[in-house]
Motif scaffolding. Structure first.
Motif, PDB file in Angstrom:
ATOM      1  N   ARG A   3       0.848  -1.193   0.000  1.00  0.00           N
ATOM      2  CA  ARG A   3       0.000   0.000   0.000  1.00  0.00           C
ATOM      3  C   ARG A   3       0.884   1.243   0.000  1.00  0.00           C
ATOM      4  O   ARG A   3       1.877   1.295   0.740  1.00  0.00           O
ATOM      5  N   GLU A  26      -1.134  -0.829  -4.224  1.00  0.00           N
ATOM      6  CA  GLU A  26      -2.456  -0.236  -4.017  1.00  0.00           C
ATOM      7  C   GLU A  26      -2.241   1.206  -3.570  1.00  0.00           C
ATOM      8  O   GLU A  26      -1.633   1.453  -2.524  1.00  0.00           O
ATOM      9  N   ALA A  28      -3.378   4.106  -1.848  1.00  0.00           N
ATOM     10  CA  ALA A  28      -4.444   4.322  -0.875  1.00  0.00           C
ATOM     11  C   ALA A  28      -4.923   5.764  -0.867  1.00  0.00           C
ATOM     12  O   ALA A  28      -6.097   6.031  -0.573  1.00  0.00           O
ATOM     13  N   CYS A  75      -4.174   5.586   6.432  1.00  0.00           N
ATOM     14  CA  CYS A  75      -4.157   4.690   5.251  1.00  0.00           C
ATOM     15  C   CYS A  75      -3.288   3.451   5.482  1.00  0.00           C
ATOM     16  O   CYS A  75      -3.262   2.554   4.635  1.00  0.00           O
ATOM     17  N   PRO A  77      -0.015   2.826   5.151  1.00  0.00           N
ATOM     18  CA  PRO A  77       0.799   2.485   3.968  1.00  0.00           C
ATOM     19  C   PRO A  77       2.087   1.752   4.324  1.00  0.00           C
ATOM     20  O   PRO A  77       2.636   1.929   5.418  1.00  0.00           O
TER      21      PRO A  77
END
Ligand code: GRF
Length: 214
Positions: A3, A26, A28, A75, A77
């Motif tokens: 992420r 991904e 985010a 998020c 990450p």
């Protein structure tokens, strides 16, 4: 899949290159410290949450960084990607994301840290210029180098023509480096990046240079 959260301040062409590269990443969120940043619109069109903050709302640099960190951490990450994020970061911010904070800089670091790199490269008369993807440390535009792309400086180059050729390489280099991160090919040993597998031989893009090289 890892992420990532991307931080921008403006145009967002590196962001666009990352989003177009079909990476095992991904995205985010994209966060900008400038609400009008063009890149935010691009993120939204790609279906990625775009967060517009304004550093001018905070008198203190530390308070703004804390606000950005709150959004990033929400998020969760694996990596924080600086893509034209034109802010000096506080030590607290850099420490918090140590080892998972990467940046792209338009010069062959450690030459020409800071702003106006193309102007400085022309003024110094260097024959090779380029760009660098690196981990971020407390020292501005410094830190373990992941990959670099070399760009020849031509006799009739202006800041604009040189910037354009360097940017084209940035758009190749950053997706490649982020892919390596996602694939777990990167480790830092005693402050130096070690790349595993194919990555090891691809960390320098060097286009054919004009003129005799002997
Ligand atoms: C790029 O040249 C990047 O290396 C530098 O700022 C510029 C950002 O461009 N840090 P963009 O916003 O990605 O188009």
């Amino acid at each position: 899949m890892i992420r990532a959260v991307v931080l921008i301040s403006g145009r967002g062409s590196n962001l666009a290159a990352l989003l177009a590269a079909s990476l095992p990443v991904e995205f985010a969120a994209v966060i900008s410290n400038r609400p009008q940043a063009e890149g935010l619109g691009h993120a939204r069109r790609c279906g990625i949450p775009a967060i517009a903050l304004d550093h001018r709302d905070h008198a203190e640099r530390a308070a703004f960084d804390a606000e950005v960190m709150r959004h990033i951490d929400a998020c969760r990450p694996d990596v924080v990607v600086l893509a034209g994020y034109m802010r000096i970061l506080t030590e607290a911010f850099v420490d918090h994301y140590a080892g998972r904070l990467v940046n792209i800089h338009p010069s062959l670091l450690p030459s020409f840290p800071g702003l106006d790199t193309h102007r400085h490269a022309l003024a110094e008369g260097v024959k090779i210029h380029g760009c660098t993807v690196h981990f971020v440390t407390a020292q501005v535009d410094h830190g373990p180098i992941i990959a670099q792309a070399a760009v020849p400086v031509l006799a009739d180059d202006t800041e604009a023509t040189l910037a354009q050729r360097v940017l084209a390489q940035e758009h190749r280099l950053y997706p490649m480096a982020l892919r390596w991160l996602a694939e777990g090919r990167i480790e830092i040993v005693e402050g130096v990046v070690r790349l595993r597998g194919a990555a090891a031989s691809q960390a320098l893009f060097a286009p054919q240079l004009p003129g005799p090289c002997a």
